[in-house]
Design a protein around this motif. Structure first.
Motif, PDB file in Angstrom:
ATOM      1  N   VAL A 170     -37.045  11.952 -30.285  1.00 40.09           N
ATOM      2  CA  VAL A 170     -36.636  13.327 -30.009  1.00 40.09           C
ATOM      3  C   VAL A 170     -37.556  13.970 -28.980  1.00 40.09           C
ATOM      4  N   LYS A 171     -38.866  13.772 -29.132  1.00 44.35           N
ATOM      5  CA  LYS A 171     -39.834  14.449 -28.268  1.00 44.35           C
ATOM      6  C   LYS A 171     -40.205  13.647 -27.028  1.00 44.35           C
ATOM      7  N   ASP A 172     -40.225  12.322 -27.146  1.00 38.56           N
ATOM      8  CA  ASP A 172     -40.858  11.510 -26.109  1.00 38.56           C
ATOM      9  C   ASP A 172     -39.907  10.830 -25.138  1.00 38.56           C
ATOM     10  N   ILE A 173     -38.604  10.852 -25.388  1.00 39.35           N
ATOM     11  CA  ILE A 173     -37.663  10.330 -24.394  1.00 39.35           C
ATOM     12  C   ILE A 173     -37.386  11.440 -23.385  1.00 39.35           C
ATOM     13  N   LYS A 174     -37.815  11.220 -22.145  1.00 36.20           N
ATOM     14  CA  LYS A 174     -37.704  12.234 -21.099  1.00 36.20           C
ATOM     15  C   LYS A 174     -36.482  11.957 -20.219  1.00 36.20           C
ATOM     16  N   ASP A 175     -35.842  13.023 -19.789  1.00 36.20           N
ATOM     17  CA  ASP A 175     -34.620  12.896 -18.998  1.00 36.20           C
ATOM     18  C   ASP A 175     -34.866  12.150 -17.689  1.00 36.20           C
ATOM     19  N   ASN A 176     -33.906  11.267 -17.378  1.00 36.37           N
ATOM     20  CA  ASN A 176     -33.831  10.525 -16.114  1.00 36.37           C
ATOM     21  C   ASN A 176     -34.944   9.497 -15.919  1.00 36.37           C
ATOM     22  N   ARG A 177     -35.659   9.150 -16.980  1.00 40.91           N
ATOM     23  CA  ARG A 177     -36.603   8.045 -16.898  1.00 40.91           C
ATOM     24  C   ARG A 177     -35.933   6.769 -17.413  1.00 40.91           C
ATOM     25  N   LEU A 178     -36.549   5.639 -17.079  1.00 40.94           N
ATOM     26  CA  LEU A 178     -35.988   4.350 -17.466  1.00 40.94           C
ATOM     27  C   LEU A 178     -36.523   3.916 -18.821  1.00 40.94           C
ATOM     28  N   TYR A 179     -35.618   3.421 -19.672  1.00 41.98           N
ATOM     29  CA  TYR A 179     -35.990   2.947 -21.001  1.00 41.98           C
ATOM     30  C   TYR A 179     -35.245   1.657 -21.324  1.00 41.98           C
ATOM     31  N   VAL A 180     -35.916   0.831 -22.114  1.00 39.60           N
ATOM     32  CA  VAL A 180     -35.246  -0.312 -22.720  1.00 39.60           C
ATOM     33  C   VAL A 180     -34.688   0.160 -24.059  1.00 39.60           C
ATOM     34  N   ILE A 181     -33.381   0.084 -24.217  1.00 37.32           N
ATOM     35  CA  ILE A 181     -32.719   0.528 -25.434  1.00 37.32           C
ATOM     36  C   ILE A 181     -32.240  -0.708 -26.191  1.00 37.32           C
TER      37      ILE A 181
END
Length: 269
Positions: A170-181
């Protein structure tokens, strides 16, 4: 003979599907402290129990200390404890080297389907290759091979990314950054550019950089197993910038030629 608190701590570790080292890390305890207590069946210090309760507040302190009463506060099941406010956790399985340093586990493309099924299985994770890399400290990292062209041209097929584990989605996923889901609901590769709408709409928007061919997906947090923020990209096929420059020059030349044609056309009677 009455059982000791350490035996109930073992039960918590099983309920949480954690390795002992991951449990120690989640509680902020020193390496092998719980492992040693289990082997010796020794008593736990008050500060150790407090650290466990701070990390896992759903467990009843009376039950941990005495074995009496319900295991969980308000009888909340551990498997149902994930809620809108605390999506995320500590990695279920962490491997360490001979110096007790966290390894960077590589998940190659051929193992990705197995990883989604075996991400919480220590035996599966331990079979994957591991690495150490300079400059990646103070966190838990994992390396993934990029599969397909959904993130092209940012991330070419068969390149690699190193992700840092995200504990609080909720807090640490920032918009428009790349993540492995890590999720069996992601249809075209693990790596996505995310928009975090978990708190507002209870979903995570996952976009591909190659949006002409790969549509945007919306994931419910319950369908996500792990999230890793991309910190490093490794590409062994270095692109030749000459191709890009040539295309730009050709385009510039065509524009100039078109302007000359239009200019001459205007001068005609």
């Amino acid at each position: 003979m009455d059982s000791k608190p350490i035996e109930r701590v073992q039960e918590i570790i099983l309920d949480e599907r954690l390795s002992i080292s991951a449990f120690e890390k989640a509680c902020g305890l020193s390496n092998n402290s719980i492992q040693t207590a289990i082997k010796r069946k020794s008593n736990l210090k008050d500060e150790t129990i407090n650290s466990i309760l701070n990390a896992f507040p759903r467990y009843n302190p009376t039950w941990i200390l005495t074995g009496k009463g319900s295991k969980l506060v308000d009888n909340v099941l551990a498997s149902d404890s994930k809620n809108h406010n605390n999506y995320g956790s500590t990695p279920v399985v962490i491997t360490v080297d001979s110096h007790n340093e966290d390894n960077i586990v590589l998940v190659p493309m051929k193992a990705q389907a197995g990883y989604i099924k075996g991400w919480s299985n220590p035996n599966f994770i331990k079979k994957l290759p591991t690495f150490r890399m300079p400059g990646l400290n103070n966190g838990v990292f994992r390396m993934f091979e990029v599969s397909g062209n959904s993130m092209f041209p940012t991330l070419p097929d068969r390149s690699y990314v190193v992700g840092s584990f995200v504990e609080n989605w909720v807090k640490d996923i920032k918009d428009n950054r790349l993540y492995v889901i890590v999720s069996n609901k992601v249809e075209d590769g693990l790596v996505k550019r995310c928009i975090n709408k978990i708190e507002k709409y209870n979903n995570l928007i996952c976009k591909s950089d190659n949006r002409r061919e790969y549509p945007t997906q919306s994931l419910h947090p319950d369908d996500i197993l792990e999230v890793w923020e991309v910190k490093l990209h490794l590409n062994f096929n270095i692109p030749d910038p000459a191709d890009i420059y040539d295309r730009v020059n050709d385009l510039e030349g065509e524009v100039i030629s078109l302007k000359e044609i239009v200019k001459k056309a205007k001068l005609l009677p």
